[in-house]
Design an enzyme around this catalytic site. Structure first.
Site, PDB file in Angstrom:
ATOM      1  CB  VAL A 107      -0.410   0.157   0.969  1.00 21.50           C
ATOM      2  CG1 VAL A 107      -1.977  -0.910   1.220  1.00 21.50           C
ATOM      3  CG2 VAL A 107       0.740   0.226   2.494  1.00 21.50           C
ATOM      4  CG  ASP A 108       5.033   0.520  -0.398  1.00 22.71           C
ATOM      5  OD1 ASP A 108       6.064  -0.048  -0.617  1.00 22.71           O
ATOM      6  OD2 ASP A 108       5.547   0.970  -2.321  1.00 22.71           O
ATOM      7  CG  HIS A 119      -3.001  -5.866   0.347  1.00 25.55           C
ATOM      8  ND1 HIS A 119      -2.752  -6.587   1.271  1.00 25.55           N
ATOM      9  CD2 HIS A 119      -4.671  -7.039  -0.211  1.00 25.55           C
ATOM     10  CE1 HIS A 119      -2.746  -8.271   0.261  1.00 25.55           C
ATOM     11  NE2 HIS A 119      -3.553  -7.982   0.172  1.00 25.55           N
ATOM     12  N   GLY A 174       9.509 -10.340  -2.573  1.00 20.36           N
ATOM     13  CA  GLY A 174       9.659  -9.765  -1.061  1.00 20.36           C
ATOM     14  C   GLY A 174       8.112 -10.849  -0.824  1.00 20.36           C
TER      15      GLY A 174
HETATM   16  N1  APR Z   1      14.210  -8.425  -1.231  1.00 19.61           N
HETATM   17  C1  APR Z   1      13.261 -10.410  -1.291  1.00 19.61           C
HETATM   18  N2  APR Z   1      12.537 -10.345   0.255  1.00 19.61           N
HETATM   19  C2  APR Z   1      12.203  -9.658   0.822  1.00 19.61           C
HETATM   20  C3  APR Z   1      14.056  -8.553   1.063  1.00 19.61           C
HETATM   21  C4  APR Z   1      14.535  -8.481   0.419  1.00 19.61           C
HETATM   22  N3  APR Z   1      15.591  -7.062   0.023  1.00 19.61           N
HETATM   23  N4  APR Z   1      13.389  -8.450   2.502  1.00 19.61           N
HETATM   24  C5  APR Z   1      12.204  -8.968   3.191  1.00 19.61           C
HETATM   25  N5  APR Z   1      11.998  -9.720   2.355  1.00 19.61           N
HETATM   26  C6  APR Z   1      11.058 -11.465   1.806  1.00 19.61           C
HETATM   27  C7  APR Z   1      10.648 -11.591   3.510  1.00 19.61           C
HETATM   28  O1  APR Z   1      11.527 -13.065   2.986  1.00 19.61           O
HETATM   29  C8  APR Z   1       9.445 -12.768   3.803  1.00 19.61           C
HETATM   30  O2  APR Z   1       9.442 -13.466   3.184  1.00 19.61           O
HETATM   31  O3  APR Z   1       9.857 -10.640   2.081  1.00 19.61           O
HETATM   32  C9  APR Z   1       8.903 -11.155   2.670  1.00 19.61           C
HETATM   33  C10 APR Z   1       8.251  -9.971   3.314  1.00 19.61           C
HETATM   34  O4  APR Z   1       6.915 -11.090   4.078  1.00 19.61           O
HETATM   35  P1  APR Z   1       5.272 -10.145   4.757  1.00 19.61           P
HETATM   36  O5  APR Z   1       6.352  -9.465   6.137  1.00 19.61           O
HETATM   37  O6  APR Z   1       4.662 -11.191   5.249  1.00 19.61           O
HETATM   38  O7  APR Z   1       5.347  -9.136   4.020  1.00 19.61           O
HETATM   39  P2  APR Z   1       4.021  -9.337   3.573  1.00 19.61           P
HETATM   40  O8  APR Z   1       4.356 -10.915   2.432  1.00 19.61           O
HETATM   41  O9  APR Z   1       4.116  -8.633   1.957  1.00 19.61           O
HETATM   42  O10 APR Z   1       2.324  -9.651   4.198  1.00 19.61           O
HETATM   43  C11 APR Z   1       0.848  -9.741   3.013  1.00 19.61           C
HETATM   44  O11 APR Z   1      -0.106  -8.718   4.514  1.00 19.61           O
HETATM   45  O12 APR Z   1       0.219  -8.169   6.945  1.00 19.61           O
HETATM   46  C12 APR Z   1      -1.155  -8.029   5.762  1.00 19.61           C
HETATM   47  O13 APR Z   1      -1.601  -6.546   3.849  1.00 19.61           O
HETATM   48  C13 APR Z   1      -0.416  -6.663   4.717  1.00 19.61           C
HETATM   49  O14 APR Z   1       0.082  -6.939   2.344  1.00 19.61           O
HETATM   50  C14 APR Z   1       0.006  -7.202   3.210  1.00 19.61           C
HETATM   51  C15 APR Z   1       0.540  -9.136   4.094  1.00 19.61           C
END
Ligand code: APR
Length: 250
Positions: A104-105, A130, A197
């Site tokens: 959402v950024d 989202h 990611g």
């Molecule tokens: N490059 C690639 N991957 C990365 C990096 C990076 N520099 N830094 C972190 N990651 C990975 C982590 O290993 C992890 O698997 O990004 C992932 C982030 O996962 P989450 O924090 O769970 O975020 P996300 O999957 O986007 O969450 C999904 O959950 O909280 C809700 O609505 C919110 O959109 C979000 C949804």
């Protein structure tokens, strides 16, 4: 990363007729945006049920609005990184939309506009499943506006008096059915799904790569660690998105 794996990944990208990309918080980590479930992630220090649910918004709107106002201010200094830019250049070159994000950024949109310059940016604009924290919407009549700083009193819709809230999907809320349908069609028609990611644990977004795979396509995952999706991916490229994506896509 193994040379063989790398060559195969580049070949899959080169030969793909249709590509969809699904991104998560990890692609913005290198821009200084905290992720959710990693060490130091937002849900490690905050309770989503108190800040990101419709129940919390009804129970204590000021705390929820202050949380999103804080997230907006934290985002103010963040810029798209090389991962966002490489994806924008990739879809602009292909001239065909395929970018879907859980974020959402607004950083994908900024990267698309910056990389497109004078040219049309449509192909690189993301489907924001989202929502977007930079936008507000009326809780009652669904009117939308650019976000405004939070004042002393709770912000109200000038048309119907409903609560103005961030235009994001809170836990337990449904996604925009039209957006979700467009994302599903992109995933089902793609022969390659790039997954970047995301921990791939939040549905329905996490089902999109499986739709590509179910239709006979490939999944190439880019992440700094294994995820819930790694088992079913054709290839899992371990590394930071800002480094791997320019090398993979440019
Ligand atoms: N490059 C690639 N991957 C990365 C990096 C990076 N520099 N830094 C972190 N990651 C990975 C982590 O290993 C992890 O698997 O990004 C992932 C982030 O996962 P989450 O924090 O769970 O975020 P996300 O999957 O986007 O969450 C999904 O959950 O909280 C809700 O609505 C919110 O959109 C979000 C949804």
């Amino acid at each position: 990363m193994e040379q063989g794996q790398w060559r195969q990944a580049r070949r899959l990208v080169r030969e793909a007729r249709r590509v969809v990309a699904l991104t998560g918080a990890g692609i913005s980590a290198e821009s200084g945006v905290p992720t959710f479930r990693d060490a130091g992630g937002l849900w490690k220090s905050h309770r989503p049920e108190e800040l990101a649910t419709p129940e919390a918004l009804a129970r204590d709107p000021r705390t929820v609005l202050e949380w999103y106002a804080w997230r907006r201010s934290a985002l103010a200094g963040c810029r798209p990184n090389e991962g966002h830019r490489a994806l924008a250049r990739f879809f602009l070159r292909r001239g065909e939309a395929g970018l879907v994000t859980q974020n959402v950024d607004g950083l994908h949109t900024r990267a698309a506009l910056e990389e497109a310059g004078e040219d049309p940016a449509e192909a690189a604009l993301p489907l924001e499943l989202h929502g977007a924290v930079g936008r507000d919407r009326c809780e009652s009549c669904e009117a939308r506006w650019p976000a405004e700083p939070l004042g002393e009193t709770l912000p109200r819709c000038s048309a119907c008096g409903g609560l103005r809230r961030p235009d994001v999907v809170l836990f337990g809320e449904t996604l925009d059915p039209d957006l979700l349908d467009r994302a599903r069609r992109l995933a089902e028609r793609a022969d390659l799904c790039l997954v970047v990611g995301t921990s791939a644990v939040v549905y329905p977004a996490a089902a999109l790569p499986l739709a590509t795979r179910g239709a006979g396509g490939h999944i190439v995952e880019v992440n700094v660690q294994r995820t819930a999706l790694t088992e079913v991916a054709t290839l899992a490229l371990l590394g930071e998105a800002g480094t791997v994506l320019p090398a993979l896509l440019d």
